[in-house]
Scaffold this motif. Structure first.
Motif, PDB file in Angstrom:
ATOM      1  N   LEU A 177       9.520  20.851  84.069  1.00  0.00           N
ATOM      2  CA  LEU A 177       8.654  21.446  83.284  1.00  0.00           C
ATOM      3  C   LEU A 177       8.080  22.625  82.934  1.00  0.00           C
ATOM      4  O   LEU A 177       7.277  22.578  81.641  1.00  0.00           O
ATOM      5  N   ASN A 178       9.356  24.013  82.443  1.00  0.00           N
ATOM      6  CA  ASN A 178       9.790  24.427  81.572  1.00  0.00           C
ATOM      7  C   ASN A 178      10.041  23.731  80.112  1.00  0.00           C
ATOM      8  O   ASN A 178       9.759  24.172  78.855  1.00  0.00           O
ATOM      9  N   ALA A 179      10.559  22.253  80.480  1.00  0.00           N
ATOM     10  CA  ALA A 179      11.251  21.541  78.849  1.00  0.00           C
ATOM     11  C   ALA A 179       9.982  21.601  78.462  1.00  0.00           C
ATOM     12  O   ALA A 179      10.285  21.584  77.472  1.00  0.00           O
ATOM     13  N   ALA A 180       8.626  21.471  78.729  1.00  0.00           N
ATOM     14  CA  ALA A 180       7.985  21.272  78.251  1.00  0.00           C
ATOM     15  C   ALA A 180       7.162  21.860  76.739  1.00  0.00           C
ATOM     16  O   ALA A 180       7.073  21.630  75.824  1.00  0.00           O
ATOM     17  N   PHE A 181       7.872  23.453  76.782  1.00  0.00           N
ATOM     18  CA  PHE A 181       7.150  24.312  75.845  1.00  0.00           C
ATOM     19  C   PHE A 181       8.734  24.369  74.808  1.00  0.00           C
ATOM     20  O   PHE A 181       8.840  25.693  74.510  1.00  0.00           O
ATOM     21  N   PHE A 225      10.043  23.879  71.594  1.00  0.00           N
ATOM     22  CA  PHE A 225      10.139  24.062  70.789  1.00  0.00           C
ATOM     23  C   PHE A 225      10.989  22.046  69.637  1.00  0.00           C
ATOM     24  O   PHE A 225      11.734  21.680  70.106  1.00  0.00           O
ATOM     25  N   GLY A 226       9.991  21.274  69.069  1.00  0.00           N
ATOM     26  CA  GLY A 226      10.792  20.134  68.690  1.00  0.00           C
ATOM     27  C   GLY A 226      10.585  19.100  70.068  1.00  0.00           C
ATOM     28  O   GLY A 226      11.055  18.460  69.625  1.00  0.00           O
ATOM     29  N   THR A 227      10.655  19.273  71.549  1.00  0.00           N
ATOM     30  CA  THR A 227      11.025  18.659  72.187  1.00  0.00           C
ATOM     31  C   THR A 227       9.539  17.730  73.252  1.00  0.00           C
ATOM     32  O   THR A 227       8.398  18.322  72.873  1.00  0.00           O
ATOM     33  N   THR A 228       9.498  16.564  72.656  1.00  0.00           N
ATOM     34  CA  THR A 228       7.984  15.282  72.775  1.00  0.00           C
ATOM     35  C   THR A 228       8.471  15.491  74.581  1.00  0.00           C
ATOM     36  O   THR A 228       8.773  15.012  75.036  1.00  0.00           O
ATOM     37  N   TYR A 229       6.966  16.361  74.858  1.00  0.00           N
ATOM     38  CA  TYR A 229       6.956  16.388  76.508  1.00  0.00           C
ATOM     39  C   TYR A 229       5.807  14.926  76.729  1.00  0.00           C
ATOM     40  O   TYR A 229       5.000  15.034  76.546  1.00  0.00           O
ATOM     41  N   GLN A 230       5.829  14.402  77.865  1.00  0.00           N
ATOM     42  CA  GLN A 230       4.860  13.796  78.331  1.00  0.00           C
ATOM     43  C   GLN A 230       5.385  13.497  79.537  1.00  0.00           C
ATOM     44  O   GLN A 230       6.577  13.026  80.400  1.00  0.00           O
ATOM     45  N   GLN A 231       3.894  13.624  80.420  1.00  0.00           N
ATOM     46  CA  GLN A 231       4.471  13.892  82.167  1.00  0.00           C
ATOM     47  C   GLN A 231       2.899  12.836  82.804  1.00  0.00           C
ATOM     48  O   GLN A 231       1.812  12.969  82.124  1.00  0.00           O
ATOM     49  N   VAL A 252      -3.645  10.977  85.622  1.00  0.00           N
ATOM     50  CA  VAL A 252      -3.542  11.972  85.072  1.00  0.00           C
ATOM     51  C   VAL A 252      -2.465  12.240  84.226  1.00  0.00           C
ATOM     52  O   VAL A 252      -1.211  12.188  84.294  1.00  0.00           O
ATOM     53  N   SER A 253      -2.183  13.112  83.129  1.00  0.00           N
ATOM     54  CA  SER A 253      -1.207  13.190  82.058  1.00  0.00           C
ATOM     55  C   SER A 253      -0.773  14.052  81.897  1.00  0.00           C
ATOM     56  O   SER A 253      -2.503  15.198  80.859  1.00  0.00           O
ATOM     57  N   PHE A 254      -0.080  15.111  81.075  1.00  0.00           N
ATOM     58  CA  PHE A 254       0.045  16.806  79.870  1.00  0.00           C
ATOM     59  C   PHE A 254       0.959  15.919  79.250  1.00  0.00           C
ATOM     60  O   PHE A 254       2.402  15.698  79.642  1.00  0.00           O
ATOM     61  N   ALA A 255       0.903  16.330  78.018  1.00  0.00           N
ATOM     62  CA  ALA A 255       1.882  16.279  76.826  1.00  0.00           C
ATOM     63  C   ALA A 255       2.237  17.250  75.840  1.00  0.00           C
ATOM     64  O   ALA A 255       0.744  18.074  75.776  1.00  0.00           O
ATOM     65  N   VAL A 256       2.832  17.463  75.253  1.00  0.00           N
ATOM     66  CA  VAL A 256       3.073  18.585  74.095  1.00  0.00           C
ATOM     67  C   VAL A 256       3.589  17.258  73.129  1.00  0.00           C
ATOM     68  O   VAL A 256       4.894  17.025  73.252  1.00  0.00           O
ATOM     69  N   SER A 257       3.124  17.521  71.988  1.00  0.00           N
ATOM     70  CA  SER A 257       3.450  16.683  70.692  1.00  0.00           C
ATOM     71  C   SER A 257       3.762  17.292  69.684  1.00  0.00           C
ATOM     72  O   SER A 257       2.933  18.238  69.324  1.00  0.00           O
ATOM     73  N   TYR A 258       4.285  17.034  68.342  1.00  0.00           N
ATOM     74  CA  TYR A 258       5.208  17.162  67.800  1.00  0.00           C
ATOM     75  C   TYR A 258       4.186  16.648  66.452  1.00  0.00           C
ATOM     76  O   TYR A 258       5.420  15.519  66.269  1.00  0.00           O
ATOM     77  N   GLU A 259       3.436  16.877  65.234  1.00  0.00           N
ATOM     78  CA  GLU A 259       3.931  16.051  64.274  1.00  0.00           C
ATOM     79  C   GLU A 259       3.419  16.771  63.246  1.00  0.00           C
ATOM     80  O   GLU A 259       3.601  17.967  62.840  1.00  0.00           O
ATOM     81  N   MET A 260       3.989  15.960  61.825  1.00  0.00           N
ATOM     82  CA  MET A 260       3.609  16.557  60.653  1.00  0.00           C
ATOM     83  C   MET A 260       2.828  15.759  59.721  1.00  0.00           C
ATOM     84  O   MET A 260       2.534  14.036  60.011  1.00  0.00           O
ATOM     85  N   ASN A 261       2.273  16.501  58.661  1.00  0.00           N
ATOM     86  CA  ASN A 261       1.789  15.084  57.931  1.00  0.00           C
ATOM     87  C   ASN A 261       2.362  14.176  57.108  1.00  0.00           C
ATOM     88  O   ASN A 261       3.447  14.448  56.308  1.00  0.00           O
ATOM     89  N   GLN A 262       2.193  13.164  57.650  1.00  0.00           N
ATOM     90  CA  GLN A 262       3.203  11.966  57.041  1.00  0.00           C
ATOM     91  C   GLN A 262       2.844  10.384  55.977  1.00  0.00           C
ATOM     92  O   GLN A 262       3.217   9.849  55.762  1.00  0.00           O
ATOM     93  N   SER A 263       1.422  11.065  55.842  1.00  0.00           N
ATOM     94  CA  SER A 263       1.444  10.256  54.211  1.00  0.00           C
ATOM     95  C   SER A 263       1.845  10.091  53.081  1.00  0.00           C
ATOM     96  O   SER A 263       1.689   8.985  52.328  1.00  0.00           O
ATOM     97  N   GLU A 264       3.286  11.299  52.769  1.00  0.00           N
ATOM     98  CA  GLU A 264       3.715  11.853  51.590  1.00  0.00           C
ATOM     99  C   GLU A 264       4.316  10.272  51.992  1.00  0.00           C
ATOM    100  O   GLU A 264       5.342  10.163  50.746  1.00  0.00           O
ATOM    101  N   ALA A 265       5.136  10.585  52.782  1.00  0.00           N
ATOM    102  CA  ALA A 265       6.604  10.076  53.532  1.00  0.00           C
ATOM    103  C   ALA A 265       6.080   7.920  53.267  1.00  0.00           C
ATOM    104  O   ALA A 265       6.671   7.012  52.799  1.00  0.00           O
ATOM    105  N   GLN A 266       4.796   8.006  53.673  1.00  0.00           N
ATOM    106  CA  GLN A 266       4.368   6.466  53.606  1.00  0.00           C
ATOM    107  C   GLN A 266       3.849   5.951  52.195  1.00  0.00           C
ATOM    108  O   GLN A 266       3.772   5.089  52.025  1.00  0.00           O
TER     109      GLN A 266
END
Length: 960
Positions: free
Chosen positions: A329-333, A335-341, A472-486
């Motif tokens: 549960l603590n791993a959800a926070f 940083f950089g670890t995408t969490y899905q439950q 029910v679901s809980f998630a922590v996602s990390y993202e950045m603007n991918q338009s330049e890479a695209q």
């Protein structure tokens, strides 16, 4: 065997005259003049009867009260006279604002109960409490408004409070709650009791709990915001607008004094400013002494009545409804670890655990410059926003979003109708909670934008809580603007695809020249598309491998956070590229197989008869001398060796698959494909395992495939083939020792020639002479093996003239069409004799051609230009004479697996990756990849053997 079965009985099954015996777990009958108690776990006396003794359960003795004392005291042990009547339970009752007195001040039981009126005068202003057992001071609003305990008209009584009627009060609120998913609107008992009173108390007295309670009701109504409505949010907005003069909190314009902070404002485009204008005032790094990989979320919690409960850290798992270990549960926070439950929870458990809703204001904690702890407010995107004309909290356009602040997990309160003591008719559950962390573009120091929490609610109509469940679901996602890479990917794809078109055109032009046909027809277009399919597959492969390795290296190896992985939804284009690469590469592979299975090949036997033998002429009865026959076993031997090297590769396919699987699953390279910042190859069984990234899975597996393949190629080329066995070079040597040349045509007018003519003149000899010949050759006592005098060149690329090809086909017709010129065929000859004569005729023609006997079909030998080698085509067209190009390597392997290792390797990598992306299993992908290798190798061997027998006129029975 005895059974250990017992009947299942519940307290609700016992009825009015039985109680639930907890010792036997069954319903037991109550005694005479008894009935089930309120809790159902024991018996109680019926109205008009008092208890004489009670030891719990059925051990109760009851006695009827006398006629003049028909009432029973509140404790049930005594009879008493009730002057003002009895309740349904047989107890004494008193009118409103009077309290019941059964004992004197020293505890002596009275013969007759008293009903004492509470003094509501200005001096005492008291009234009976809710239980009717004591007089208490009236509620303060009654005293302020009417100086008494009565709220007399025109004063307004609502929610147990009294308000003075005057202009400027908030309008009358609508106590309904709309459950849009069910298409249902209910009159909420909680709203009916508390909405108007909370609004008045908040407006008139700035009561803190009343303002918080009003805000909570607005949140329970899904932050509905409409200018024409006076629901909870309408009343809140009325008070918010009317209290602009009271000031703001912490310089935040949307947070008024005494009011909860519910909205960020309704100006169009405000959401994008809130989420992107300011950066979160701290940085994050994965490695080094300043490593900071924890997100410290903290929430202020309130109950439905508006009381502050406590500060709560999210690391305790308060937002994660699914049960799990504290470590995970603590791993959800981190940083950089995408969490899905995600899980399913029964409605009965939800009703039990979340009977009272708790409301949260979420903050992100960070250290200030002076060491002071600070909080950054985390905005909420309520995906169920209702009654809004301007905002739609869906899609990616932030300008249409309305950000809020407060949210809850379960609301089992607003869905209660009429009676707050009854179960709710509808509950509302936060079924999907996602905390999104967005990286600032072009950052090199791990700077992020303010986080965003998105909440989607599900309305559940209560029917059978035991059988109903909610996902029910809980998630922590990390993202950045991918338009330049695209954009960069699209540019690379466009440029490389254009180059692929040019390269395919060059291939098609070379193919046209090699076929001896200059007309552009449908076959030419089809061939171009096949070439382009293979080249375009290489383009997609280069882009996908480069992308996968880029994210693998830069995400896993970074110290300060500068890149974040694409979200699963952003990986769709990448997966599409892999699918396209595999489909096109499969088409190229099938084209390669068909091309290799249709080549023309012939073994030229240079051996000449030694002397003559006597031979009986069949049918004539005479014996004549004839040339001694030449042994066919050397040709059969060469044919078998050629058959064996058709599927030889530059790597060991089985070792390749096993090595890749070993590094992925045993060494632990597969852990590099997890969506977390760790570059460790091992994971603890108790730690949280992040979801897989499809880009990283492909990057890791493709990198291993390529690295292991390169190492294999180096090992075989540098060590194994040099010191142990080189089957391709050995085949050329074997041809020379066997006095057999190989003439093969991969195109109509293009092919390869292996010069195997023995320098000793013959090879059909005994062991002693063979060893002597080899010794002489080793000591340079004989001429060199090359086609030209004093040269060693034995392999050539050949471009034959049209006339030469026509003559070749003319002779070959005798076998394939069973007809031919009279001098080659005899009507009385059987097919075997026809095949033998055709073989002899072809052998004689090709050997004479190589000896320059046919001046009209002669050939020249020359070197290829560097540009011709690079482009894979010939500039000179063989019009009058055929051209033999010196081949320093073994280019004839182009018609074998050996010369197409790159195509085979890429096909294997893509096949492995497609299976893995579909199944998320490296083991299954390895097994299926090896199976497809074996299947296609079997097909190549089987059909290749048939083509070899057909084209070389060698009986297939001798091909082992």
């Amino acid at each position: 065997a005895r059974g250990f079965s017992v009947p299942l009985q519940r307290p609700a099954d016992c009825g009015a005259d039985r109680f639930f015996d907890s010792s036997r777990l069954v319903c037991a009958p109550c005694g005479a003049h008894q009935r089930q108690s309120a809790g159902g776990r024991s018996c109680a006396c019926e109205p008009g009867y008092r208890m004489v003794s009670s030891n719990g359960g059925f051990s109760v003795t009851c006695e009827k009260c006398p006629e003049n004392m028909s009432g029973v005291t509140q404790d049930g042990w005594n009879c008493i006279t009730c002057p003002k009547g009895l309740t349904s339970k047989g107890n004494c009752k008193c009118p409103n604002n009077e309290i019941l007195v059964e004992r004197s001040i020293d505890g002596i039981l009275l013969d007759e109960a008293l009903c004492i009126h509470c003094n509501g005068s200005e001096l005492s202003v008291s009234a009976s409490d809710a239980s009717g057992s004591r007089c208490v001071r009236c509620e303060n609003t009654f005293i302020q408004v009417s100086k008494s305990c009565d709220c007399i008209s025109p004063n307004i009584l609502t929610g147990g409070l009294c308000f003075l009627a005057h202009e400027g009060l908030p309008p009358k609120g609508v106590a309904t709650v709309r459950f849009a998913q069910l298409g249902l609107t209910l009159t909420s008992a909680w709203f009916l009791k508390n909405l108007q009173s909370s609004a008045f108390a908040c407006w008139l007295y700035s009561n803190l709990t009343a303002c918080q309670a009003l805000g909570n009701m607005c949140v329970m109504n899904m932050n509905s915001l409409s200018s024409s409505s006076t629901d909870a949010c309408g009343l809140f907005q009325y008070i918010f607008v009317s209290t602009a003069r009271v000031g703001i909190v912490h310089s935040i314009p949307y947070w008024r004094h005494n009011l909860p902070w519910l909205y960020y404002g309704d100006q169009p485009g405000l959401a994008s400013q809130v989420l992107e204008k300011n950066h979160f005032p701290t940085t994050f790094s994965f490695k080094g002494t300043d490593k900071d990989v924890k997100l410290h979320f903290i929430a202020a919690s309130f109950d439905a009545a508006g009381n502050f409960l406590k500060w709560q850290s999210l690391e305790g798992g308060i937002l994660q409804l699914c049960p799990d270990t504290q470590t995970k549960l603590n791993a959800a926070f981190a940083f950089g670890t995408t969490y899905q439950q995600s899980c399913k929870i029964s409605v009965s458990k939800i009703l039990l655990d979340f009977a009272n809703p708790v409301f949260y204001d979420l903050f992100l904690e960070y250290n200030g410059g002076n060491g002071q702890q600070h909080l950054w407010a985390v905005p909420v995107l309520n995906l169920n926003l209702q009654y809004n004309e301007k905002f739609v909290n869906q899609g990616s356009n932030m300008n249409n979003w309305l950000l809020t602040r407060r949210f809850f997990l379960v609301d089992a309160l607003s869905g209660k109708e009429n009676d707050l003591g009854r179960p709710p008719r509808v509950i509302r559950i936060a079924s999907k909670i996602t905390i999104s962390i967005r990286l600032v573009s072009h950052t090199q120091r791990g700077t992020i934008y303010p986080p965003l929490i998105s909440v989607a609610y599900t309305d559940v109509l209560i029917q059978n809580p035991e059988t109903q469940s909610v996902t029910v679901s809980f998630a922590v996602s990390y993202e950045m603007n991918q338009s330049e890479a695209q954009i960069q990917t699209d540019i690379a794809l466009g440029v490389l695809s254009g180059l692929a078109v040019l390269w395919s055109l060059l291939k098609t032009a070379g193919w046209k020249r090699r076929t001896g046909n200059s007309i552009i027809d449908l076959q030419t277009v089809f061939k171009f598309l096949l070439f382009y399919a293979g080249d375009l597959a290489n383009v997609f492969f280069i882009i996908t491998v480069g992308t996968g390795i880029y994210w693998l290296v830069f995400f896993k190896a970074q110290q300060f956070v500068s890149v974040l992985l694409p979200l699963p939804s952003q990986e769709e284009d990448f997966v599409t590229y892999i699918a396209c690469a595999f489909s096109l590469k499969a088409l190229q592979f099938l084209h390669l197989l068909v091309s290799q299975l249709t080549i023309d090949i012939f073994f030229i036997d240079w051996e000449r008869p030694k002397g003559k033998v006597l031979k009986a002429v069949e049918g004539e009865g005479v014996i004549k001398s004839a040339a001694a026959p030449v042994s066919i076993w050397r040709t059969y031997f060469i044919a078998n060796e050629w058959n064996e090297i058709q599927t030889v590769r530059k790597i060991n396919p089985l070792f390749q698959v096993l090595a890749v699987l070993f590094f992925l699953e045993v060494v632990g390279f597969s852990n590099l494909a997890l969506m977390d910042a760790s570059s460790s190859l091992t994971r603890s069984s108790e730690s949280y395992v992040a979801p897989w990234s499809r880009i990283l899975r492909f990057g890791v597996s493709a990198a291993l495939w390529i690295a292991i393949a390169i190492l294999q190629v180096i090992f075989f080329a540098v060590f194994y083939e040099r010191f142990f066995e080189d089957k391709i070079s050995q085949f050329v040597d074997l041809c020379c020792v066997s006095n057999i040349s190989v003439f093969l045509l991969s195109h109509n007018c293009f092919g390869h020639y292996i010069h195997g003519r023995s320098v000793h003149g013959h090879a059909d000899t005994n062991m002693e002479e063979m060893n002597m010949n080899l010794k002489r050759e080793a000591e340079n006592l004989c001429s060199q093996r090359g086609l030209l005098p004093n040269t060693d060149g034995q392999t050539f690329q050949i471009s034959i003239s049209r006339k030469m090809r026509l003559h070749y086909d003319w002779i070959h017709e005798t076998l394939t069409r069973k007809r031919g010129p009279a001098r080659l065929l005899d009507s009385s000859a059987n097919p075997f004799e026809q095949s033998t004569r055709a073989y002899n005729a072809m052998n004689k023609f090709l050997s004479s051609f190589l000896d320059h006997v046919h001046k009209e079909m002669d050939y020249i030998v020359k070197d290829k230009l560097l540009l011709e080698r690079l482009l894979g085509m010939e500039f000179m067209e063989p019009i009058d004479k055929s051209i033999f190009y010196n081949d320093e390597g073994h280019s004839f392997s182009d018609v074998l697996y050996y010369g197409n290792e790159t195509t085979l390797l890429i096909f294997d990598i893509l096949f492995f990756s497609v299976v893995d992306l579909a199944s998320q299993s490296f083991v299954l992908a390895a097994i299926l990849t090896y199976l497809q290798q074996e299947i296609f190798r079997f097909i190549r061997n089987t059909l290749g053997r048939k083509n070899l027998a057909s084209k070389t006129l060698v009986d297939q029975r001798f091909l082992i």
